[in-house]
Design an enzyme around this catalytic site. Structure first.
Site, PDB file in Angstrom:
ATOM      1  N   ASP A  72      31.408  14.387  44.600  1.00 25.83           N
ATOM      2  CA  ASP A  72      29.986  15.635  44.419  1.00 25.83           C
ATOM      3  C   ASP A  72      29.834  15.412  42.603  1.00 25.83           C
ATOM      4  O   ASP A  72      30.740  15.304  42.262  1.00 25.83           O
ATOM      5  CB  ASP A  72      30.384  16.651  44.777  1.00 25.83           C
ATOM      6  N   ASP A  98      27.760  10.883  40.843  1.00 20.11           N
ATOM      7  CA  ASP A  98      25.939  10.570  41.899  1.00 20.11           C
ATOM      8  C   ASP A  98      26.290   9.706  42.905  1.00 20.11           C
ATOM      9  O   ASP A  98      26.730   8.345  42.162  1.00 20.11           O
ATOM     10  CB  ASP A  98      25.601  10.434  40.533  1.00 20.11           C
ATOM     11  N   VAL A  99      25.617   9.919  43.605  1.00 21.38           N
ATOM     12  CA  VAL A  99      25.437   8.925  44.384  1.00 21.38           C
ATOM     13  C   VAL A  99      24.073   7.846  44.216  1.00 21.38           C
ATOM     14  O   VAL A  99      24.610   7.218  44.868  1.00 21.38           O
ATOM     15  CB  VAL A  99      25.889   9.093  46.779  1.00 21.38           C
ATOM     16  N   TYR A 196      10.800  13.748  50.812  1.00 21.78           N
ATOM     17  CA  TYR A 196      11.702  14.288  51.911  1.00 21.78           C
ATOM     18  C   TYR A 196      12.099  13.990  53.182  1.00 21.78           C
ATOM     19  O   TYR A 196      12.894  13.011  53.691  1.00 21.78           O
ATOM     20  CB  TYR A 196      12.215  16.350  52.066  1.00 21.78           C
ATOM     21  N   LYS A 200      14.389  10.605  54.281  1.00 24.30           N
ATOM     22  CA  LYS A 200      14.860  10.641  55.544  1.00 24.30           C
ATOM     23  C   LYS A 200      14.641   9.269  56.492  1.00 24.30           C
ATOM     24  O   LYS A 200      15.334   9.815  57.578  1.00 24.30           O
ATOM     25  CB  LYS A 200      15.102  12.273  55.958  1.00 24.30           C
ATOM     26  N   THR A 231      22.257  26.898  55.415  1.00 25.22           N
ATOM     27  CA  THR A 231      23.061  26.741  54.338  1.00 25.22           C
ATOM     28  C   THR A 231      22.208  27.481  52.589  1.00 25.22           C
ATOM     29  O   THR A 231      21.028  27.445  52.644  1.00 25.22           O
ATOM     30  CB  THR A 231      22.582  24.986  54.015  1.00 25.22           C
ATOM     31  N   ASP A 236      18.347  29.257  50.485  1.00 17.97           N
ATOM     32  CA  ASP A 236      18.709  30.297  49.238  1.00 17.97           C
ATOM     33  C   ASP A 236      16.788  29.363  48.201  1.00 17.97           C
ATOM     34  O   ASP A 236      16.479  29.650  47.342  1.00 17.97           O
ATOM     35  CB  ASP A 236      19.040  30.307  48.632  1.00 17.97           C
TER      36      ASP A 236
HETATM   37  N1  LIG Z   1      20.113  23.249  54.954  1.00 14.84           N
HETATM   38  C1  LIG Z   1      18.936  22.305  56.185  1.00 14.84           C
HETATM   39  O1  LIG Z   1      18.239  23.645  56.746  1.00 14.84           O
HETATM   40  C2  LIG Z   1      19.122  21.389  57.075  1.00 14.84           C
HETATM   41  C3  LIG Z   1      18.304  20.379  57.156  1.00 14.84           C
HETATM   42  C4  LIG Z   1      18.024  19.109  57.560  1.00 14.84           C
HETATM   43  C5  LIG Z   1      18.746  18.751  56.205  1.00 14.84           C
HETATM   44  N2  LIG Z   1      19.460  19.260  55.867  1.00 14.84           N
HETATM   45  C6  LIG Z   1      20.634  17.487  55.337  1.00 14.84           C
HETATM   46  O2  LIG Z   1      21.664  18.070  55.497  1.00 14.84           O
HETATM   47  C7  LIG Z   1      22.688  18.103  53.936  1.00 14.84           C
HETATM   48  C8  LIG Z   1      23.396  19.016  53.399  1.00 14.84           C
HETATM   49  O3  LIG Z   1      22.778  19.939  52.589  1.00 14.84           O
HETATM   50  P1  LIG Z   1      22.993  21.647  52.905  1.00 14.84           P
HETATM   51  O4  LIG Z   1      21.979  21.815  52.584  1.00 14.84           O
HETATM   52  O5  LIG Z   1      23.789  21.747  53.669  1.00 14.84           O
HETATM   53  O6  LIG Z   1      23.563  21.239  51.175  1.00 14.84           O
HETATM   54  P2  LIG Z   1      25.285  21.305  50.303  1.00 14.84           P
HETATM   55  O7  LIG Z   1      25.555  22.624  50.559  1.00 14.84           O
HETATM   56  O8  LIG Z   1      25.908  20.044  51.432  1.00 14.84           O
HETATM   57  O9  LIG Z   1      24.666  20.473  49.213  1.00 14.84           O
HETATM   58  C9  LIG Z   1      24.836  19.644  48.877  1.00 14.84           C
HETATM   59  C10 LIG Z   1      25.658  19.005  47.770  1.00 14.84           C
HETATM   60  O10 LIG Z   1      24.936  17.754  47.377  1.00 14.84           O
HETATM   61  C11 LIG Z   1      25.339  17.820  46.298  1.00 14.84           C
HETATM   62  N3  LIG Z   1      24.958  16.372  45.350  1.00 14.84           N
HETATM   63  C12 LIG Z   1      23.327  16.388  45.472  1.00 14.84           C
HETATM   64  N4  LIG Z   1      23.099  15.855  44.686  1.00 14.84           N
HETATM   65  C13 LIG Z   1      23.703  14.295  44.535  1.00 14.84           C
HETATM   66  C14 LIG Z   1      24.600  12.967  43.705  1.00 14.84           C
HETATM   67  N5  LIG Z   1      22.827  12.522  43.936  1.00 14.84           N
HETATM   68  N6  LIG Z   1      25.710  12.667  44.120  1.00 14.84           N
HETATM   69  C15 LIG Z   1      26.360  13.429  44.170  1.00 14.84           C
HETATM   70  N7  LIG Z   1      26.247  14.902  45.165  1.00 14.84           N
HETATM   71  C16 LIG Z   1      25.137  15.042  44.708  1.00 14.84           C
HETATM   72  C17 LIG Z   1      25.361  19.078  45.384  1.00 14.84           C
HETATM   73  O11 LIG Z   1      25.859  19.356  44.385  1.00 14.84           O
HETATM   74  C18 LIG Z   1      25.427  19.666  45.954  1.00 14.84           C
HETATM   75  O12 LIG Z   1      27.480  19.886  46.314  1.00 14.84           O
HETATM   76  C19 LIG Z   1      21.557  17.279  52.537  1.00 14.84           C
HETATM   77  O13 LIG Z   1      21.285  15.209  53.183  1.00 14.84           O
HETATM   78  C20 LIG Z   1      20.217  17.519  53.766  1.00 14.84           C
HETATM   79  O14 LIG Z   1      19.287  16.986  53.344  1.00 14.84           O
HETATM   80  C21 LIG Z   1      19.975  20.261  55.575  1.00 14.84           C
END
Ligand SMILES: NC(=O)c1ccc[n+]([C@@H]2O[C@H](COP(=O)([O-])OP(=O)(O)OC[C@H]3O[C@@H](n4cnc5c(N)ncnc54)[C@H](O)[C@@H]3O)[C@@H](O)[C@H]2O)c1
Length: 300
Positions: A72, A98-99, A196, A200, A231, A236
């Site tokens: 992370d 950082d990815v 976004y 994706k 999440t 939020d």
């Molecule tokens: N929550 C939803 O409704 C939802 C819906 C569709 C897709 N997604 C996808 O699910 C995945 C996770 O979402 P989430 O809401 O659970 O978040 P999450 O709680 O898993 O948090 C994402 C984490 O990624 C880290 N991060 C961000 N940019 C980074 C980078 N450049 N390098 C390394 N770490 C980094 C952040 O610090 C955070 O800890 C994402 O790919 C998101 O697009 C979520």
């Protein structure tokens, strides 16, 4: 840690303290990822009452016997995940990175090799949306950042991992995409701006391209397309950006999901991730798996 959301109604191991879909206490059977090394990106999460997708997946992987590396960009967030895992008696270590930075991706894979002896599973969960907008209003620099992190980060993590998996003759990569790539709008806010969605869609294309190219090396590549998941980042952060309360945004999202019960939880994503990472999915590659309570069947 996540507060309970929906409880299973009549599961034999129903436990009122465990969120719906959350991992059961360790069973006296071999874990479904026993002996595997897994790298989870975005394994921390932003602060909030619910658990994030990355953290939930890392916890489930560890419970099922994987030794897990937690990448992370926020070290402290990943350390919280590591503590959860270690409290349950499993093994995890944190990599700050950082990815979207190629050196960080290579360093993360090298750390897995050095500390854990290889890399069997790459679960690439990182995704961002902040600064997104419709074509007329979006700052091009924001578009570039979202594309770079979401699509570029996936490519860079694959680029770093594939040589190891090719050499091993096996591996499983799962990208976390989104149904935003394939539907016109999610939730009644019509919230499906350009970057976004484009990022994706690129991730889905990358999944298919890699699945085809690396099948001969025994490497499977799939994507999970979450729908509306409760999440912190999905709810939020977006509620704040839209200028509405969390409760109002939760209600809007719950109403948009066809399957009874409203939004999914991060455990639903983690369970799908577990299946795709495990040997149970040994003949599955190139699949874009919607985990969305039926939402993507509604609009295409
Ligand atoms: N929550 C939803 O409704 C939802 C819906 C569709 C897709 N997604 C996808 O699910 C995945 C996770 O979402 P989430 O809401 O659970 O978040 P999450 O709680 O898993 O948090 C994402 C984490 O990624 C880290 N991060 C961000 N940019 C980074 C980078 N450049 N390098 C390394 N770490 C980094 C952040 O610090 C955070 O800890 C994402 O790919 C998101 O697009 C979520």
């Amino acid at each position: 840690m996540a507060a309970p959301t929906r409880m299973p109604s009549s599961s034999p191991d129903s436990d009122p303290a465990r969120p719906a879909g959350a991992p059961a206490p360790a069973a006296a059977r071999p874990g479904r990822l026993e002996g595997k090394v897994a790298l989870v990106t975005g394994a921390g999460q932003v602060a909030g009452v619910q658990v994030g997708n990355g953290r939930a997946t890392a916890i489930v992987f560890a419970r099922e016997g994987a030794r897990v590396a937690l990448l992370d960009r926020e070290r402290s967030a990943a350390e919280d995940t590591a503590q959860e895992i270690e409290r349950a008696g499993a093994e995890a270590f944190v990599i700050e990175g950082d990815v979207s930075a190629e050196d960080d991706c290579h360093a993360a894979v090298a750390a897995c090799r050095e500390r854990l002896g290889g890399l069997d599973v790459l679960h690439h969960n990182v995704g961002i949306a902040l600064g997104d907008g419709w074509a007329e209003g979006i700052e091009f620099s924001h578009w570039e950042r979202i594309m770079r992190v979401n699509a570029g980060g996936a490519l860079l993590m694959a680029k770093a991992s594939l040589p190891v998996m090719r050499e091993q003759g096996h591996g499983a990569i799962t990208f976390v995409s989104s149904i935003a790539a394939i539907v016109a709008g999610v939730a009644r806010t019509n919230n499906s701006p350009a970057a976004y969605k484009m990022s994706k869609a690129a991730l889905n294309a990358l999944t298919q391209s890699l699945a085809q190219s690396y099948a001969q090396h025994g490497v499977r590549v799939n994507a999970i397309l979450p729908g509306l998941i409760d999440t912190p980042m999905g709810v939020d952060t977006v509620a704040r950006a839209l200028g509405i309360s969390r409760e109002r945004y939760v209600a809007i999202r719950d109403e948009s999901v066809p399957l009874k019960g409203g939004m999914g939880s991060a455990w639903d994503i983690a369970n799908a991730a577990l299946f795709l990472a495990s040997e149970e999915a040994r003949f599955i590659t190139g699949v874009l798996l919607a985990v969305d309570g039926g939402q993507s069947t509604r609009v295409g």
